[in-house]
Design a protein around this motif. Sequence first.
Motif, PDB file in Angstrom:
ATOM      1  N   LEU A 100      23.728  67.245  15.154  1.00 40.34           N
ATOM      2  CA  LEU A 100      24.177  68.573  15.561  1.00 40.34           C
ATOM      3  C   LEU A 100      23.388  68.977  16.798  1.00 40.34           C
ATOM      4  O   LEU A 100      22.160  68.914  16.793  1.00 40.34           O
ATOM      5  CB  LEU A 100      23.939  69.602  14.461  1.00 40.34           C
ATOM      6  CG  LEU A 100      24.103  71.070  14.884  1.00 40.34           C
ATOM      7  CD1 LEU A 100      25.557  71.370  15.228  1.00 40.34           C
ATOM      8  CD2 LEU A 100      23.615  72.017  13.779  1.00 40.34           C
ATOM      9  N   THR A 101      24.104  69.382  17.824  1.00 39.76           N
ATOM     10  CA  THR A 101      23.473  69.882  19.035  1.00 39.76           C
ATOM     11  C   THR A 101      24.003  71.283  19.314  1.00 39.76           C
ATOM     12  O   THR A 101      25.219  71.479  19.408  1.00 39.76           O
ATOM     13  CB  THR A 101      23.764  68.967  20.230  1.00 39.76           C
ATOM     14  OG1 THR A 101      23.300  67.647  19.942  1.00 39.76           O
ATOM     15  CG2 THR A 101      23.069  69.478  21.483  1.00 39.76           C
ATOM     16  N   SER A 130      28.750  69.136  18.873  1.00 42.16           N
ATOM     17  CA  SER A 130      28.081  70.040  19.802  1.00 42.16           C
ATOM     18  C   SER A 130      28.767  71.392  19.758  1.00 42.16           C
ATOM     19  O   SER A 130      29.997  71.468  19.844  1.00 42.16           O
ATOM     20  CB  SER A 130      28.151  69.476  21.226  1.00 42.16           C
ATOM     21  OG  SER A 130      27.465  68.240  21.306  1.00 42.16           O
ATOM     22  N   VAL A 131      27.969  72.439  19.628  1.00 43.00           N
ATOM     23  CA  VAL A 131      28.490  73.797  19.614  1.00 43.00           C
ATOM     24  C   VAL A 131      27.590  74.692  20.452  1.00 43.00           C
ATOM     25  O   VAL A 131      26.440  74.337  20.723  1.00 43.00           O
ATOM     26  CB  VAL A 131      28.600  74.373  18.186  1.00 43.00           C
ATOM     27  CG1 VAL A 131      29.568  73.575  17.353  1.00 43.00           C
ATOM     28  CG2 VAL A 131      27.246  74.441  17.523  1.00 43.00           C
ATOM     29  N   MET A 150      27.630  76.089   8.366  1.00 39.65           N
ATOM     30  CA  MET A 150      26.564  76.619   9.220  1.00 39.65           C
ATOM     31  C   MET A 150      27.148  77.654  10.172  1.00 39.65           C
ATOM     32  O   MET A 150      28.060  77.332  10.955  1.00 39.65           O
ATOM     33  CB  MET A 150      25.915  75.477  10.011  1.00 39.65           C
ATOM     34  CG  MET A 150      25.381  74.363   9.116  1.00 39.65           C
ATOM     35  SD  MET A 150      24.635  73.022  10.054  1.00 39.65           S
ATOM     36  CE  MET A 150      26.086  72.350  10.862  1.00 39.65           C
ATOM     37  N   ASN A 151      26.642  78.868  10.087  1.00 42.38           N
ATOM     38  CA  ASN A 151      27.085  79.961  10.951  1.00 42.38           C
ATOM     39  C   ASN A 151      25.925  80.460  11.798  1.00 42.38           C
ATOM     40  O   ASN A 151      24.762  80.164  11.512  1.00 42.38           O
ATOM     41  CB  ASN A 151      27.624  81.116  10.100  1.00 42.38           C
ATOM     42  CG  ASN A 151      28.835  80.723   9.284  1.00 42.38           C
ATOM     43  OD1 ASN A 151      29.736  80.053   9.778  1.00 42.38           O
ATOM     44  ND2 ASN A 151      28.849  81.122   8.021  1.00 42.38           N
ATOM     45  N   SER A 152      26.264  81.224  12.828  1.00 40.40           N
ATOM     46  CA  SER A 152      25.241  81.821  13.713  1.00 40.40           C
ATOM     47  C   SER A 152      24.228  80.760  14.152  1.00 40.40           C
ATOM     48  O   SER A 152      23.014  80.970  14.074  1.00 40.40           O
ATOM     49  CB  SER A 152      24.526  82.966  12.986  1.00 40.40           C
ATOM     50  OG  SER A 152      25.451  83.948  12.585  1.00 40.40           O
ATOM     51  N   GLU A 154      17.581  76.022  18.043  1.00 33.92           N
ATOM     52  CA  GLU A 154      16.552  75.391  17.198  1.00 33.92           C
ATOM     53  C   GLU A 154      17.133  74.712  15.968  1.00 33.92           C
ATOM     54  O   GLU A 154      16.411  74.032  15.236  1.00 33.92           O
ATOM     55  CB  GLU A 154      15.484  76.399  16.783  1.00 33.92           C
ATOM     56  CG  GLU A 154      16.005  77.682  16.193  1.00 33.92           C
ATOM     57  CD  GLU A 154      16.090  78.805  17.229  1.00 33.92           C
ATOM     58  OE1 GLU A 154      16.561  78.540  18.366  1.00 33.92           O
ATOM     59  OE2 GLU A 154      15.711  79.947  16.883  1.00 33.92           O
ATOM     60  N   ASP A 155      18.431  74.882  15.707  1.00 32.66           N
ATOM     61  CA  ASP A 155      19.094  74.134  14.637  1.00 32.66           C
ATOM     62  C   ASP A 155      19.458  72.723  15.078  1.00 32.66           C
ATOM     63  O   ASP A 155      19.899  71.910  14.248  1.00 32.66           O
ATOM     64  CB  ASP A 155      20.372  74.860  14.187  1.00 32.66           C
ATOM     65  CG  ASP A 155      20.088  76.193  13.519  1.00 32.66           C
ATOM     66  OD1 ASP A 155      20.839  77.156  13.792  1.00 32.66           O
ATOM     67  OD2 ASP A 155      19.126  76.272  12.725  1.00 32.66           O
ATOM     68  N   THR A 156      19.320  72.448  16.367  1.00 33.45           N
ATOM     69  CA  THR A 156      19.626  71.108  16.860  1.00 33.45           C
ATOM     70  C   THR A 156      18.754  70.075  16.159  1.00 33.45           C
ATOM     71  O   THR A 156      17.532  70.184  16.145  1.00 33.45           O
ATOM     72  CB  THR A 156      19.401  71.050  18.384  1.00 33.45           C
ATOM     73  OG1 THR A 156      20.332  71.907  19.026  1.00 33.45           O
ATOM     74  CG2 THR A 156      19.558  69.624  18.898  1.00 33.45           C
TER      75      THR A 156
END
Length: 126
Positions: A122-123, A11-12, A83-85, A89-91
């Motif tokens: 990934l959250t 989670s980030v 994965m940066n930035s 919606e990348d969750t």
Amino acid sequence: QVQVLESGGGSVQAGGSLRLSCVVSGYIIGDYCVAWFRQSPGRKREGVASIYTGDRMTHYADSVKGRFTVGAANAPDTIYLHMNSLKPEDTARYYCAYHAGICSSGQFEDTDFSNWGQGTQLTVSP
């Protein structure tokens, strides 16, 4: 048989970074293509990046271009997804997939891939 194992999810917060890893092991002959796919509930599985170990040629989905970088390391055979930035919606659950031989140029056809990992979540929070 080839095994594929992902790790590194978590989670980030939005704007943050994370690196996923995919270890490819087993009966590997020659160079191969590995792609990262992702899927979230109610959505179709989406290919996001691929790499061919022969010449390190990479391809990216438009949704991640400029933010995600795929790379490969040897001994053990490991494929990374930096994965940066990150955006909410990348969750998704991220899957690593393998097939022998060259990657199809710019295509992410999941039926091309013979071996899949279990995925890593990934959250990304706002």
